[in-house]
Enzyme design. Structure first.
Site, PDB file in Angstrom:
ATOM      1  N   PRO A 209      34.282  48.329  26.995  1.00 20.98           N
ATOM      2  CA  PRO A 209      33.919  49.259  28.059  1.00 20.98           C
ATOM      3  C   PRO A 209      34.139  48.621  29.433  1.00 20.98           C
ATOM      4  O   PRO A 209      33.938  47.428  29.592  1.00 20.98           O
ATOM      5  CB  PRO A 209      32.416  49.491  27.844  1.00 20.98           C
ATOM      6  N   THR A 214      40.036  54.277  31.361  1.00 18.26           N
ATOM      7  CA  THR A 214      40.057  55.566  32.043  1.00 18.26           C
ATOM      8  C   THR A 214      40.879  55.469  33.320  1.00 18.26           C
ATOM      9  O   THR A 214      41.665  56.361  33.641  1.00 18.26           O
ATOM     10  CB  THR A 214      38.623  56.001  32.400  1.00 18.26           C
ATOM     11  N   GLU A 429      12.671  25.940  30.153  1.00 17.32           N
ATOM     12  CA  GLU A 429      13.977  25.819  30.824  1.00 17.32           C
ATOM     13  C   GLU A 429      14.437  24.363  30.871  1.00 17.32           C
ATOM     14  O   GLU A 429      15.622  24.080  30.693  1.00 17.32           O
ATOM     15  CB  GLU A 429      13.930  26.424  32.227  1.00 17.32           C
ATOM     16  N   ASP A 504      16.558  33.922  23.155  1.00 21.45           N
ATOM     17  CA  ASP A 504      17.375  32.765  22.739  1.00 21.45           C
ATOM     18  C   ASP A 504      17.623  32.825  21.243  1.00 21.45           C
ATOM     19  O   ASP A 504      18.721  32.597  20.750  1.00 21.45           O
ATOM     20  CB  ASP A 504      16.641  31.454  23.028  1.00 21.45           C
TER      21      ASP A 504
HETATM   22  P1  ADP Z   1      36.756  52.108  30.614  1.00 20.16           P
HETATM   23  O1  ADP Z   1      37.353  53.468  30.605  1.00 20.16           O
HETATM   24  O2  ADP Z   1      37.633  51.072  30.005  1.00 20.16           O
HETATM   25  O3  ADP Z   1      35.360  52.023  30.099  1.00 20.16           O
HETATM   26  P2  ADP Z   1      36.898  52.506  33.421  1.00 20.16           P
HETATM   27  O4  ADP Z   1      38.331  52.792  33.589  1.00 20.16           O
HETATM   28  O5  ADP Z   1      35.983  53.673  33.429  1.00 20.16           O
HETATM   29  O6  ADP Z   1      36.642  51.636  32.136  1.00 20.16           O
HETATM   30  O7  ADP Z   1      36.459  51.472  34.548  1.00 20.16           O
HETATM   31  C1  ADP Z   1      35.317  51.668  35.324  1.00 20.16           C
HETATM   32  C2  ADP Z   1      35.536  51.189  36.729  1.00 20.16           C
HETATM   33  O8  ADP Z   1      35.754  49.787  36.768  1.00 20.16           O
HETATM   34  C3  ADP Z   1      36.763  51.781  37.374  1.00 20.16           C
HETATM   35  O9  ADP Z   1      36.484  53.028  37.950  1.00 20.16           O
HETATM   36  C4  ADP Z   1      37.091  50.733  38.429  1.00 20.16           C
HETATM   37  O10 ADP Z   1      36.281  50.903  39.567  1.00 20.16           O
HETATM   38  C5  ADP Z   1      36.683  49.443  37.775  1.00 20.16           C
HETATM   39  N1  ADP Z   1      37.830  48.771  37.138  1.00 20.16           N
HETATM   40  C6  ADP Z   1      37.970  48.487  35.827  1.00 20.16           C
HETATM   41  N2  ADP Z   1      39.131  47.854  35.593  1.00 20.16           N
HETATM   42  C7  ADP Z   1      39.754  47.755  36.781  1.00 20.16           C
HETATM   43  C8  ADP Z   1      41.015  47.218  37.198  1.00 20.16           C
HETATM   44  N3  ADP Z   1      41.861  46.633  36.341  1.00 20.16           N
HETATM   45  N4  ADP Z   1      41.322  47.306  38.510  1.00 20.16           N
HETATM   46  C9  ADP Z   1      40.484  47.876  39.386  1.00 20.16           C
HETATM   47  N5  ADP Z   1      39.311  48.404  39.060  1.00 20.16           N
HETATM   48  C10 ADP Z   1      38.918  48.344  37.773  1.00 20.16           C
HETATM   49 ZN    ZN Z   2      15.397  30.289  26.837  1.00 22.18          ZN
END
Ligand code: ADP
Ligand code: ZN
Length: 599
Positions: A209, A214, A429, A504
């Site tokens: 994720p 996207t 710690e 942990d």
């Molecule tokens: P996924 O669909 O893989 O879960 P997203 O495309 O929704 O991830 O990414 C969420 C946000 O993270 C994007 O809107 C952007 O702001 C940032 N982001 C992720 N990867 C990049 C990238 N390679 N370059 C710039 N921004 C990124």
């Molecule tokens: Zn610890």
């Protein structure tokens, strides 16, 4: 990204409208209820029970009777009383006869029989229904707020014109170059058809994720200047049985109307998991998946629709999805490396005010393992921190604070910690830190703190300078020892153990499990991978004895690591005590101070 924000805003607005409407309704119901109660109360004083009424009639105390046709409520005036009283009579007919009898006997009773107006009748009727109507309306609103009503909108998959371009996607150069042919195809399909070229219709984007799946799909739409229709796999299967398949159909119908376009299905594993012969939810799932397969097979050669789907677990997908003509191309999107992280930070720093001496490269070095979304989030948090601290611009310190906030949670200055807790945390710690300092792969400590952050009472932070593609067995083993160093220190120094080590222990157990069942690192069991999440029957296949052996291996590995941590501490008690003392006094110590203490 702005479009996303707007959509989010719209959604929030909707929710606020529903909330306001629901509150107004509740108030309305309350008012009606109060009104009715007060009515019944005022009735109380001026009503007379039927038996009492009959008694008054018998004793010839009634002066006047007023009644409406069709109503069982009568008004009576009793001799010697100021106000008229109302009474409910079981049978108006019988009551009228009783009064007329009395009149025949010579009593002076004025009997008035009024016609009821139609208006009053209707009003009475509606009024009696009002609470029911209000409750029904409230119920509908509540359902809508829960999102059931919203789902109606999902029938209409989100269609947007994406303004995102490849330039907005940092790193991922190889992936982008693979996508360029798709952009070309969307822009000029004819050229490809005439050449007899086949363009992949379905592309599977695999990755964790927040890695930009996207984003890259939107960038393709933006570059090709075609509409972007998106839906999430989980939306297909929610709520009602049989709806998933019809949603898939509608989605593709819509796409065909506006082609050329891109369909983006997020979390495709939600519908595309391996088909089973099960019942209920699973059958529903199968129907949805089958419909998706039908739709993808049914593309006309002339239709310019590309289906992009994202998943974090490609191995879970039904093999039928991956056949030629369907999602026959896979693109893996990895977490960004050092350079990629710097590029992503640069992109998201563009619209923010940064102090000149901010070193994004340095930040990139500190954030190994972070996804693009997390990096974007860190800069946003840094901007918030800078605003709160009334800085002119975002400083390096603000960004570092943001990293801590995101990784270990927000510093909780307000919590009052008892001396006893503080001592416990300090030894815990210090235990991590001292044990780590004696292990080759763990000794790069960046900061040790006993200031509570998030749910953690304290933390020991490590430097992560280099990006590693592989982690060695030695490193994992030493990580286990370092993780258990906290619990070991509590035991050795205070002869008591606390719940503070629960995270942990959870992490350590996971690592030990992975080492044995995922990376084949057990000498005893050899190179074998057992993924019961993927296939619950895998362990059955290997036999009960094997399962027992796996459990024993995990246990031995954890026990040995704990023992090792205790041994290290026993040999370094002076350092442990010294460091714990410094921590109680200073609460946070840097890498340099730490080296000073253990010298
Ligand atoms: P996924 O669909 O893989 O879960 P997203 O495309 O929704 O991830 O990414 C969420 C946000 O993270 C994007 O809107 C952007 O702001 C940032 N982001 C992720 N990867 C990049 C990238 N390679 N370059 C710039 N921004 C990124
Ligand atoms: Zn610890």
């Amino acid at each position: 990204m702005n479009e996303d924000n707007n959509k989010q805003k719209d959604k929030n607005n909707y929710n606020i409208y529903y909330l306001i409407a629901a509150i107004v309704l509740l108030l309305a119901i309350l008012v009606v209820a109060v009104f009715m109660i007060s009515q019944s109360k005022s009735k109380d004083e001026n009503t007379i029970a039927y038996t009492d009424l009959i008694k008054q009639v018998d004793e010839n105390n009634i002066e006047k009777v007023e009644m409406k046709v069709g109503s069982t409520t009568v008004k009576v005036k009793i001799k010697g009383e100021e106000k008229e009283k109302t009474a409910i009579v079981p049978s108006t007919q019988a009551f009228v006869e009783l009064i007329q009898d009395k009149k025949l006997q010579g009593n002076q009773i004025e009997l008035i029989q009024k016609e009821r107006s139609v208006f009053v009748t209707i009003f009475d009727y509606l009024f009696s229904l009002l609470p029911t109507i209000l409750i029904v309306i409230l119920f509908v609103f509540l359902l809508k707020m829960q999102g059931l009503g919203d789902k109606g909108k999902v029938y209409d998959a989100e269609t947007t014109k994406s303004k995102i371009k490849f330039d907005d996607v940092a790193g991922l150069d190889e992936e982008k170059s693979e996508m360029i042919e798709i952009v070309d195809f969307l822009k000029n399909p004819k050229k490809f058809y005439e050449m007899g070229a086949k363009i992949p219709r379905g592309v599977l984007l695999c990755g964790k994720p927040g890695t930009g799946k996207t984003l890259i799909a939107k960038a393709i739409a933006g570059e090709a200047n075609v509409p972007f229709i998106s839906m999430s796999g989980s939306e297909f299967i929610e709520m009602f049985a049989g709806l998933g398949a019809s949603r898939v159909r509608k989605l593709f119908e819509k796409a065909k109307k506006i082609a050329p376009c891109i369909i983006f299905i997020d979390e495709i594993d939600a519908i595309g998991s391996r088909r089973t012969s099960g019942s209920g939810a699973e059958t529903e799932n199968n129907q949805t998946l089958n419909q998706l397969l039908v739709e993808m097979d049914g593309f006309d050669t002339e239709e310019t629709i590309i289906v992009l789907a994202a998943t974090n677990r490609p191995e879970m997908l039904d093999k039928a999805l991956l056949r030629p003509g369907r999602f026959d191309r896979q693109i893996n999107i990895a977490l960004p490396d050092m350079h990629g992280r710097e590029e992503i930070l640069k992109i998201h720093a563009k619209d923010k005010k940064l102090e000149d001496d901010v070193d994004l490269k340095d930040i990139a070095g500190d954030t190994a393992g972070f996804s693009g979304a997390e990096l974007a989030n860190i800069l946003n948090e840094a901007a918030i921190i800078a605003t709160i601290k009334r800085h002119e611009k975002i400083t390096q310190d603000d960004i570092e604070n943001a990293i801590k906030k995101v990784t270990v949670g927000l510093e909780r200055q307000s919590r009052v910690i008892s001396d006893k807790d503080k001592k416990l945390t300090a030894f815990h710690e210090a235990g991590h830190a001292i044990v780590s300092s004696q292990l080759e792969t763990q000794k790069d400590i960046k900061e040790v703190s006993i200031i509570p952050r998030g749910i953690a009472g304290g933390y020991t932070m490590y430097k992560t300078n280099e990006d590693k593609y592989y982690i060695s067995k030695t490193e994992m083993e030493e990580k286990l020892v370092a993780l258990l160093g906290g619990r070991a220190a509590e035991k050795i120094a205070l002869n008591d153990i606390s719940t503070g080590a629960s995270n942990d222990i959870e992490v350590a157990t996971q690592i030990a499990k992975d080492m044995i069942t995922k990376y084949g690192m057990s000498d005893n069991l050899g190179p074998i991978s057992i993924d019961t999440e993927k296939d619950p029957y895998e362990l059955q296949l290997l036999g009960e004895k094997f399962g027992d052996a796996v459990g024993a291996e995990i246990k031995i590995m954890l026990d040995n690591s704990y023992l090792k941590a205790q041994t290290i501490l026993a040999n370094n008690m002076d350092k442990l005590n010294k460091l714990a003392g410094v921590l109680i006094e200073k609460e946070v110590i840097s890498a340099e101070e730490f080296q000073e203490v253990i010298k």
